[in-house]
Design a protein around this motif. Structure first.
Motif, mmCIF file in Angstrom:
data_model
loop_
_atom_site.group_PDB
_atom_site.id
_atom_site.type_symbol
_atom_site.label_atom_id
_atom_site.label_comp_id
_atom_site.label_asym_id
_atom_site.label_seq_id
_atom_site.Cartn_x
_atom_site.Cartn_y
_atom_site.Cartn_z
ATOM 1 N N PHE A 1 0.843 -1.194 0.000
ATOM 2 C CA PHE A 1 0.000 0.000 0.000
ATOM 3 C C PHE A 1 0.868 1.229 0.000
ATOM 4 C CE2 PHE A 1 0.885 1.390 4.259
ATOM 5 C CZ PHE A 1 1.124 0.244 4.989
ATOM 6 N N LYS A 2 0.270 2.337 -0.294
ATOM 7 C CA LYS A 2 0.963 3.608 -0.085
ATOM 8 C C LYS A 2 0.021 4.539 0.661
ATOM 9 C CE LYS A 2 -0.067 5.559 -4.630
ATOM 10 N NZ LYS A 2 0.581 5.955 -5.854
ATOM 11 N N ILE A 3 0.613 5.499 1.294
ATOM 12 C CA ILE A 3 -0.166 6.386 2.152
ATOM 13 C C ILE A 3 -0.167 7.791 1.567
ATOM 14 C CG2 ILE A 3 -0.472 7.259 4.494
ATOM 15 C CD1 ILE A 3 1.356 5.055 5.436
ATOM 16 N N MET A 4 -1.353 8.395 1.562
ATOM 17 C CA MET A 4 -1.457 9.768 1.097
ATOM 18 C C MET A 4 -2.162 10.584 2.157
ATOM 19 S SD MET A 4 -2.844 9.453 -2.711
ATOM 20 C CE MET A 4 -3.276 7.784 -3.031
ATOM 21 N N VAL A 5 -1.818 11.851 2.197
ATOM 22 C CA VAL A 5 -2.523 12.718 3.133
ATOM 23 C C VAL A 5 -3.274 13.784 2.333
ATOM 24 C CG1 VAL A 5 -0.549 14.290 3.478
ATOM 25 C CG2 VAL A 5 -2.277 14.092 5.242
ATOM 26 N N PHE A 6 -4.485 14.081 2.792
ATOM 27 C CA PHE A 6 -5.365 14.994 2.082
ATOM 28 C C PHE A 6 -4.926 16.438 2.277
ATOM 29 C CE2 PHE A 6 -9.041 16.170 -0.079
ATOM 30 C CZ PHE A 6 -9.757 17.128 0.616
#
Lengths: 200, 449
Positions: free
Chosen positions: B72-77
């Motif tokens: 997975f990869k993580i993104m921040v809004f």
């Protein structure tokens, strides 16, 4: 034995994604309100899930795009609450999503009573609201971030950037209820920084 | 660490991968114990690799693999450009707004010359030592009107001529409030016995007597042709001085004497401070209905000192009495206190500096600091620039000159002291101040006899 036939509704992938996306919006608002991240005056009451829910006035309330949910590429959504001054992570609201890959690939639909789903979501909302009884006080100004864990092949839209997980060291964790649309299953977990008073 | 990890497992029953932060990869001792505790978890069998490098590689991968082994990869809004993510409280927003405006405009003058002494001292015999009165006013016509005991004097700042305007016969009455109208053609005088008079100063004649109050009038304020008076009878009356029946509206909201009254510079809002420690904000258009805009109860003592900010609409400064000693800056649009300074002394007056972004506070009694002093505060940071004052006892009133350079403090030591504290910071002004300091503290111009 006579079985109670509960009227079931057809849930499509799109419908399920809409339910889940809406849930995140309301859950996020509920967390912001209950944890005092935004002042109370910025919320308005609306009726949803059979409960009085609070929504912020001028924030867009659809945080997570439905496309990810429909493609089954969204793994989890995390709301991180941090201290404004030190940027230390104080709380992490973790919503894990399991998507039924059959539905995504073959486009079938499932059946489940809408009422049943609403009831499950209602239970989670109630738990979020009552979480203030055990979560440590946030008496400093806080800011929040929304993280999305997606499959690696998802392109990063321009309203998002790549991030680190913003973890809490040695957290306390509490698992809340989950809800299931039969296409998406959402688990809720809140982890928070150990209150100093709790040290044994 | 290991025990902790075990604890978390027991508590939830399933592995949640982001329950701990992973220490640096080079700490092998940790990782060997780490991996043994993972034995319980079927999905992480890949940990048992003898080769260090491959182990390291797997560890890196593990950081982005969830419990199901899915990458997975993580993104921040970050939010779309138009909806600014308001992740701060309103108060911080307001403070940031204020600070942003002034950070840009404010020429940072690191050295701010504050005069060491007064420019002038005037004798003020029989000046009443009463905290609640407002017995001094400096009009646009450069005349200072000041009530001393039963008498009211006019002092011309241009030629220093003194003229006695009125004297009250009989022992029980005296002026308690003096205010020039905005055009300085009329002087409003409020009395102990609840009378309110309008005087024409050119001819030294009484024009009108206004009725309405039943207690002493300690505060008055002009807004064009409206004269507002606040009284010990707890009411605020708006008089329209042009009309035959002058009483425009009467507001009974305060629970005690109204000792502070100030109209905003645009004339749309009125601030009233009471002896019950409340501060009310009123809208000019809604005064006849007695509906206040805001009721602010943050002060713990009488609110006498009020001053509207000359460079920011709807920003008000208020000062509390002895038990409070706080200067509070308010956004009267939202009714929120955006700043608070504890001066630890009774505040009798506040004056904004129009030439620098500063505010001056005049003080009376104190158990700790700032007793009988004038304190200068930079705005909006509210850091103390300095203090002045040679009063032997408490300061009762403050007022400033029409050109905004000089401030007068009236003290219970029966003196009026003039301070050229608001002037521009140029070297020229500093020099002239130095030459004025020749005749310093002992310089008394006995003009009022």
């Amino acid at each position: 034995m006579a079985s109670r036939t509960v009227a079931k509704d057809i849930i499509t992938l799109r419908g399920s994604a809409a339910i889940v996306s809406e849930f995140f919006g309301y859950a996020a608002n509920s967390i912001l309100y209950n944890r005092g991240v935004y002042p109370e005056e910025s919320f308005a009451k609306v009726k949803k899930y059979g409960l009085p829910m609070l929504l912020t006035q001028d924030e867009e309330n659809e945080i997570v795009g439905k496309e990810w949910l429909e493609a089954g590429k969204l793994q989890r959504v995390v709301m991180v609450i941090m201290s404004k001054a030190t940027k230390e992570v104080l709380e992490r609201w973790n919503f894990s999503i399991e998507t039924d890959s059959d539905v995504v690939e073959k486009g079938v639909s499932r059946e489940k009573s809408d009422r049943e789903i609403m009831r499950e979501i209602q239970a989670i909302m109630r738990q979020i609201a009552s979480s203030i009884t055990y979560l440590p006080c946030l008496d400093e100004p806080c800011v929040f971030d929304v993280l999305a864990y997606t499959d690696t092949d998802v392109p990063v839209p321009f309203t998002w950037i790549e991030s680190d997980p913003k973890l809490i060291a040695n957290p306390q964790m509490v698992k809340l209820h989950s809800f299931d649309t039969k296409i998406h299953k959402v688990d809720t977990l809140v982890s928070y920084k150990n209150d100093e008073w709790d040290e044994q | 660490m290991k025990a902790q990890r075990g604890d978390s497992l027991n508590r939830i029953g399933t592995l949640q991968d982001d329950s701990t932060t992973v220490p640096p990869i080079t700490d092998f001792r940790y990782h060997s114990s780490f991996s043994s505790s993972i034995k319980k978890q079927p999905a992480s069998a890949f940990f048992f690799i003898p080769c260090v490098q491959a182990y390291r590689q797997k560890l890196i991968e593990n950081l982005s693999l969830d419990s199901q082994g899915r990458p997975f990869k993580i993104m921040v809004f970050r939010g779309s450009p138009k909806s600014s993510r308001k992740s701060i409280r309103f108060v911080d927003e307001l403070r940031q707004e204020v600070a942003a405006i002034f950070e840009k405009d404010c020429k940072q003058t690191p050295y701010r010359c504050i005069p060491k002494g007064e420019k002038r001292v005037l004798d003020a015999p029989r000046l009443r030592n009463d905290y609640y009165s407002n017995i001094m006013s400096w009009g646009m016509n450069n005349m200072l009107a000041v009530a001393l005991g039963h008498e009211l004097y006019l002092w011309n700042s241009e030629d220093q001529a003194v003229h006695k305007l009125l004297q009250v016969r009989g022992g029980n009455d005296w002026p308690t409030s003096v205010t020039w109208s905005e055009d300085a053609r009329t002087l409003a005088v409020g009395y102990m016995c609840s009378n309110l008079q309008l005087w024409d100063v050119e001819s030294s004649k009484l024009i009108r007597s206004l009725q309405g109050h039943s207690g002493r009038i300690a505060s008055t304020a002009w807004n064009g042709h409206i004269l507002t008076s606040g009284s010990r009878d707890k009411s605020i009356i708006n008089h329209d001085v042009r009309a035959a029946n002058s009483l425009a509206s009467c507001i009974k909201r305060h629970a005690d004497e109204v000792c502070g009254l100030k109209w905003s510079t645009e004339g749309n809002r009125l601030a009233s401070g009471g002896n019950e420690n409340l501060l009310y904000i009123w809208e000019a258009s809604k005064m006849s209905s007695s509906k206040f805009l805001h009721r602010l109860s943050d002060h713990c003592a009488a609110v006498k000192a009020l001053a509207w900010c000359p460079y920011q609409n709807n920003v008000l400064a208020s000062g509390g009495g002895l038990s409070d000693g706080c200067i509070k800056i308010w956004n009267t649009e939202k009714g929120i206190c955006i700043n608070n300074i504890e001066t630890k002394a009774q505040i009798c007056g506040l004056e904004w500096n129009r030439h620098h972004k500063e505010i001056l506070s005049g003080h009376g009694y104190s158990i700790r600091e700032n007793q009988n002093k004038l304190c200068l505060w930079r705005y909006p940071s509210m850091t103390k620039v300095g203090e002045l004052g040679n009063h032997k006892s408490r300061i009762i009133n403050l007022c400033q000159s029409p050109d905004g350079i000089t401030v007068i403090s009236a003290g219970a030591d029966e003196t009026l002291r003039f301070w050229d504290v608001f002037g521009p910071p140029t070297a020229g002004a500093g020099n002239s101040m130095v030459s004025d300091l020749q005749g310093l503290l002992s310089f008394r111009t006995s003009l009022l006899r």
